[in-house]
Design a protein around this motif. Sequence first.
Motif, PDB file in Angstrom:
ATOM      1  N   ALA A  12      33.096  35.388  49.888  1.00  0.00           N
ATOM      2  CA  ALA A  12      31.804  34.780  48.539  1.00  0.00           C
ATOM      3  C   ALA A  12      31.148  34.891  48.037  1.00  0.00           C
ATOM      4  O   ALA A  12      30.488  34.506  46.715  1.00  0.00           O
ATOM      5  CB  ALA A  12      32.977  33.725  47.149  1.00  0.00           C
ATOM      6  N   ARG A  15      29.525  37.480  46.665  1.00  0.00           N
ATOM      7  CA  ARG A  15      29.712  38.255  46.101  1.00  0.00           C
ATOM      8  C   ARG A  15      28.449  38.432  44.706  1.00  0.00           C
ATOM      9  O   ARG A  15      28.341  36.634  44.449  1.00  0.00           O
ATOM     10  CB  ARG A  15      30.822  37.969  45.351  1.00  0.00           C
ATOM     11  CG  ARG A  15      31.202  38.899  43.935  1.00  0.00           C
ATOM     12  CD  ARG A  15      33.161  38.576  44.045  1.00  0.00           C
ATOM     13  NE  ARG A  15      33.553  39.447  42.718  1.00  0.00           N
ATOM     14  CZ  ARG A  15      34.937  39.510  42.948  1.00  0.00           C
ATOM     15  NH1 ARG A  15      35.503  39.341  43.453  1.00  0.00           N
ATOM     16  NH2 ARG A  15      35.225  40.458  41.437  1.00  0.00           N
ATOM     17  N   GLU A 131      35.198  34.430  44.001  1.00  0.00           N
ATOM     18  CA  GLU A 131      35.660  35.812  43.528  1.00  0.00           C
ATOM     19  C   GLU A 131      35.833  35.218  41.720  1.00  0.00           C
ATOM     20  O   GLU A 131      35.950  36.090  40.988  1.00  0.00           O
ATOM     21  CB  GLU A 131      36.890  35.959  44.410  1.00  0.00           C
ATOM     22  CG  GLU A 131      36.366  36.483  45.382  1.00  0.00           C
ATOM     23  CD  GLU A 131      37.040  37.082  46.372  1.00  0.00           C
ATOM     24  OE1 GLU A 131      38.147  37.514  45.533  1.00  0.00           O
ATOM     25  OE2 GLU A 131      37.125  37.407  47.767  1.00  0.00           O
TER      26      GLU A 131
END
Length: 295
Positions: A12, A15, A131
């Motif tokens: 995450a 990301r 996320e």
Amino acid sequence: MNRKTTISRRSASARENPVIIPVGSGKGGVGKSFLTANLAIALAEMNHPTIAVDLDLGGSNLHTFLGLANRHPGVGDFIHGASPSLDGLLVETGVPNLRFLPGDGRTPFLANLGSALKQKLIRHLRSLPAEYILLDLGAGATFNTLDFFSCAPAGILVTTPDLPSVMGMQVFLKNHLLRRIDRKLSLNGFRPLRPLLKSLLQQPMQALPATLKGLKTRMMEQEPAAEQAFSQAADGLRPRVVFNMGSGPEESRMALGIRESMAEVLGVEPDFFGFVFQDPGVRRALAARIPFITG
């Protein structure tokens, strides 16, 4: 923290564009914070690193629905400079893959933010390591709430099936659209049209909203060149609507009338994301200070 959770958070962190989901409502008492908390838990239990953020500045209570105490610093400390980043304010919830960013529980008087602080906060929210980032917004259509709702395209609006809630939701959407138009016109140099928009934004809840077509006609009379900017603001607006506290399947039929009303008045097409039945277990979960979905 187990190894799976650690790996999930590392992925995450890398990301670049987390999915931000603002959750708003036209009026209070419709279960907005309840749905935000439990949707965040559901995403986390599906192994998606998730952060639930309390952005109901002036009335933060998301911690209650997550079963947490109101003793942690949060957004208020970041805004007032007591914390240099939001990452360091994240709180473990006890649910794997789910962390919580508190609101202003320990720092009052944050209901009105200046534009610079608001944009700084939005930038830092977008960089949080997750996320999914769910934003629990304040009820109603203040400029802060509208701007937070506009910071991502995947916003959810919560309403109950009763008429005042549905009307409040439509007024929220009207103001959301006018705010988008106002921003687009300003960026394109059409500031003389702002008084007209401001007068519409200040209409009371009981007032019938101006239709998009009528508004466009009035604006084009003053400034024909603004048509493109106006259309760009309206394009792509597709609200996601969740009905909460429903008492029976027949109430879901009102979706057809809402769709027709939104198309006629605002020129937008809603997506209906869900119908949640009223459940006495919600009250019991709140009394026990445990999240409903895990209770």
